[in-house]
Scaffold this motif. Structure first.
Motif, mmCIF file in Angstrom:
data_model
loop_
_atom_site.group_PDB
_atom_site.id
_atom_site.type_symbol
_atom_site.label_atom_id
_atom_site.label_comp_id
_atom_site.label_asym_id
_atom_site.label_seq_id
_atom_site.Cartn_x
_atom_site.Cartn_y
_atom_site.Cartn_z
ATOM 1 N N ILE A 132 -0.664 2.232 -27.179
ATOM 2 C CA ILE A 132 -0.684 0.835 -27.642
ATOM 3 C C ILE A 132 -1.251 0.792 -29.056
ATOM 4 O O ILE A 132 -2.419 1.080 -29.268
ATOM 5 N N HIS A 133 -0.393 0.460 -29.997
ATOM 6 C CA HIS A 133 -0.817 0.402 -31.393
ATOM 7 C C HIS A 133 -1.575 -0.901 -31.636
ATOM 8 O O HIS A 133 -2.689 -0.911 -32.117
ATOM 9 N N LYS A 134 -0.935 -2.006 -31.272
ATOM 10 C CA LYS A 134 -1.617 -3.295 -31.293
ATOM 11 C C LYS A 134 -0.823 -4.315 -30.489
ATOM 12 O O LYS A 134 0.303 -4.044 -30.061
ATOM 13 N N CYS A 135 -1.431 -5.464 -30.276
ATOM 14 C CA CYS A 135 -0.736 -6.526 -29.560
ATOM 15 C C CYS A 135 -0.659 -7.728 -30.488
ATOM 16 O O CYS A 135 -1.669 -8.120 -31.080
ATOM 17 N N VAL A 136 0.543 -8.237 -30.642
ATOM 18 C CA VAL A 136 0.767 -9.332 -31.598
ATOM 19 C C VAL A 136 1.396 -10.521 -30.863
ATOM 20 O O VAL A 136 1.793 -10.405 -29.710
ATOM 21 N N ASP A 137 1.479 -11.650 -31.542
ATOM 22 C CA ASP A 137 2.140 -12.814 -30.946
ATOM 23 C C ASP A 137 3.651 -12.649 -31.012
ATOM 24 O O ASP A 137 4.188 -12.333 -32.074
ATOM 25 N N MET A 138 4.315 -12.850 -29.871
ATOM 26 C CA MET A 138 5.777 -12.858 -29.900
ATOM 27 C C MET A 138 6.223 -14.296 -30.135
ATOM 28 O O MET A 138 5.871 -15.202 -29.380
ATOM 29 N N LYS A 139 6.982 -14.471 -31.200
ATOM 30 C CA LYS A 139 7.422 -15.829 -31.575
ATOM 31 C C LYS A 139 8.933 -15.840 -31.648
ATOM 32 O O LYS A 139 9.524 -15.150 -32.467
ATOM 33 N N ILE A 140 9.541 -16.610 -30.772
ATOM 34 C CA ILE A 140 11.003 -16.755 -30.826
ATOM 35 C C ILE A 140 11.329 -18.233 -30.930
ATOM 36 O O ILE A 140 11.227 -18.975 -29.956
ATOM 37 N N ASN A 141 11.665 -18.621 -32.126
ATOM 38 C CA ASN A 141 12.115 -19.984 -32.362
ATOM 39 C C ASN A 141 11.193 -21.002 -31.678
ATOM 40 O O ASN A 141 9.983 -21.000 -31.926
ATOM 41 N N THR A 142 11.756 -21.833 -30.777
ATOM 42 C CA THR A 142 10.962 -22.904 -30.179
ATOM 43 C C THR A 142 10.277 -22.480 -28.880
ATOM 44 O O THR A 142 9.562 -23.272 -28.270
ATOM 45 N N LEU A 143 10.495 -21.217 -28.436
ATOM 46 C CA LEU A 143 9.858 -20.782 -27.188
ATOM 47 C C LEU A 143 8.355 -20.646 -27.397
ATOM 48 O O LEU A 143 7.891 -20.398 -28.506
ATOM 49 N N GLU A 144 7.629 -20.805 -26.289
ATOM 50 C CA GLU A 144 6.169 -20.686 -26.384
ATOM 51 C C GLU A 144 5.764 -19.266 -26.757
ATOM 52 O O GLU A 144 6.371 -18.295 -26.297
ATOM 53 N N ILE A 145 4.707 -19.170 -27.549
ATOM 54 C CA ILE A 145 4.205 -17.866 -28.004
ATOM 55 C C ILE A 145 3.481 -17.152 -26.862
ATOM 56 O O ILE A 145 2.789 -17.778 -26.064
ATOM 57 N N THR A 146 3.672 -15.826 -26.785
ATOM 58 C CA THR A 146 2.913 -15.023 -25.811
ATOM 59 C C THR A 146 2.670 -13.637 -26.427
ATOM 60 O O THR A 146 3.455 -13.186 -27.259
ATOM 61 N N PRO A 147 1.559 -12.981 -26.055
ATOM 62 C CA PRO A 147 1.268 -11.684 -26.699
ATOM 63 C C PRO A 147 2.225 -10.576 -26.264
ATOM 64 O O PRO A 147 2.685 -10.555 -25.120
ATOM 65 N N ILE A 148 2.492 -9.649 -27.181
ATOM 66 C CA ILE A 148 3.298 -8.465 -26.858
ATOM 67 C C ILE A 148 2.667 -7.236 -27.519
ATOM 68 O O ILE A 148 2.314 -7.265 -28.693
ATOM 69 N N CYS A 149 2.491 -6.176 -26.721
ATOM 70 C CA CYS A 149 1.895 -4.945 -27.233
ATOM 71 C C CYS A 149 3.002 -4.014 -27.688
ATOM 72 O O CYS A 149 4.037 -3.903 -27.031
#
Ligand SMILES: *[C@@H]1O[C@H](CO)[C@@H](O)[C@H](O)[C@H]1NC(C)=O
Ligand SMILES: *[C@@H]1O[C@H](CO)[C@@H](O)[C@H](O)[C@H]1NC(C)=O
Ligand SMILES: *[C@@H]1O[C@H](CO)[C@@H](O)[C@H](O)[C@H]1NC(C)=O
Ligand SMILES: *[C@@H]1O[C@H](CO)[C@@H](O)[C@H](O)[C@H]1NC(C)=O
Length: 324
Positions: free
Chosen positions: A71-88
């Motif tokens: 796991i390098h890091k976990c960032v926010d996954m942002k896709i257009n209008t969908l709600e943000i959720t973390p992704i490693c």
């Protein structure tokens, strides 16, 4: 001439050997299997040959993998209008496509994910299967959207990362993770790693079952039909990204495709524009009432005899009224 006594002794010795040898084998086996939880690799292939490992392996998403070294890091996954959720993600230096793109752009295949979400919006009963989930862009987006997901991947490292992402996003309850490859039968498959794309491993069949394998360089393949006992009776949308094993997955999924109401199937077409597999996939799916479409333009049906010109990804839509 043997004396009666000698014959009796011989018989007794044989009897003892017959009883003791199997007992010895069993006890030896048990101590090997249970000793310290970590099974040595030689025994692992023996276990495989005995058929003990040929099972659907549900991955435990309660375990904490947050300090896994990949796991390098976990960032926010942002896709257009969908709600943000973390992704490693992996180190972008070793995962030049998916992880790097997620770090820079917040997502990967965002346009296709939005299409899947729009399909799911149309029917609240639909569930999602993510076959070849990699670091989990689809799984995370769709679980966050509020739909149940079953995600499968052959690579334990991907599942450790995805487990961490799910825990960070409070989404473990929405997702079942399965640690297997898909093929036309239960078999041990080896990894053919590509240095620039660690998330997306290619599998090779026919790894010698007596060669030494570890969880780092192999996985157990199951057939789609093996998943039947754990399925709920719901219509599904499938995304399949299993690096050219698609035809094998279908051949091992005849019962699955008969019994499960697969409404949509999204798959990569890059490998199949020219391949023999491509022709057979078309045959398998069209005779089950699926028509090919451009995922970004669902109303346009693709021409069967022109598969070379199909887009990189194809969305198969179940339409029993459709005739070629
Ligand atoms: C192991 O290998 C042998 C010979 O290659 C093959 O006949 C057998 O089916 C294999 N067993 C398993 C469990 O894959
Ligand atoms: C999953 O892991 C948790 C935490 O280690 C453990 O308590 C639980 O028993 C495990 N569940 C299964 C089914 O192994
Ligand atoms: C997850 O749940 C915990 C506790 O309920 C909460 O503190 C945290 O903010 C939640 N995280 C996300 C990303 O929703
Ligand atoms: C798998 O890894 C082990 C340990 O690194 C190695 O000994 C073995 O040769 C590898 N097997 C294959 C099939 O690559």
């Amino acid at each position: 001439m043997f004396s009666m006594k000698l014959i009796k002794r011989l018989i007794l010795a044989l009897l003892l050997a017959c009883i003791c040898y199997p007992v010895f084998i069993v006890i030896y086996g048990l101590t090997k299997f249970t000793s310290s939880g970590k099974i040595n690799t030689k025994f692992k292939s023996a276990r495989n040959a005995m058929g003990l490992e040929n099972e659907v392996r549900v991955f435990n998403t309660s375990i904490d993998y947050s300090s896994a070294k990949q796991i390098h890091k976990c960032v926010d996954m942002k896709i257009n209008t969908l709600e943000i959720t973390p992704i490693c993600v992996y180190d972008p230096e070793v995962d030049l496509f998916v992880s790097k793109y997620i770090i820079n752009e917040g997502s990967w295949e965002g346009a296709l994910i939005l299409e899947v979400v729009s399909i799911l919006r149309g029917d609240p009963n639909l569930e999602f299967f993510d076959f070849g989930c990699n670091v989990g862009v689809y799984t995370l987006a769709i679980a966050k959207f509020g739909r149940r997901v079953t995600a499968l991947d052959a690579n334990q490292k991907n599942l450790e990362m995805l487990t961490t992402s799910l825990q960070m996003g409070n989404l473990t309850g929405m997702v079942t993770l399965i640690w297997n490859a898909l093929s036309d039968k239960k078999e041990l498959v080896g990894f053919k790693e590509r240095e620039t794309n660690v998330g997306a491993l290619q599998m090779v069949s026919g790894v010698m079952n007596n060669s030494i394998v570890t969880d780092e360089n192999s996985s157990m393949a199951i057939a789609l039909d093996d998943l039947m006992p754990m399925l709920r009776n719901r219509p599904v949308v499938i995304k399949m990204d299993i690096e050219a094993f698609e035809l094998k997955a279908m051949i091992g999924g005849k019962k699955f495709f008969d019994k499960v109401d697969v409404k949509f199937l999204l798959m990569e077409w890059v490998h199949h524009k020219d391949s023999d597999d491509g022709a057979r996939i078309i045959q398998f799916l069209t005779c089950r009432g699926f028509k090919p479409s451009n995922p970004l333009e669902r109303s346009v049906t693709l021409k069967i005899d022109n598969r070379k010109s199909w887009p990189e990804d194809v969305l198969w839509i179940k339409d029993l009224n459709w005739i070629i």
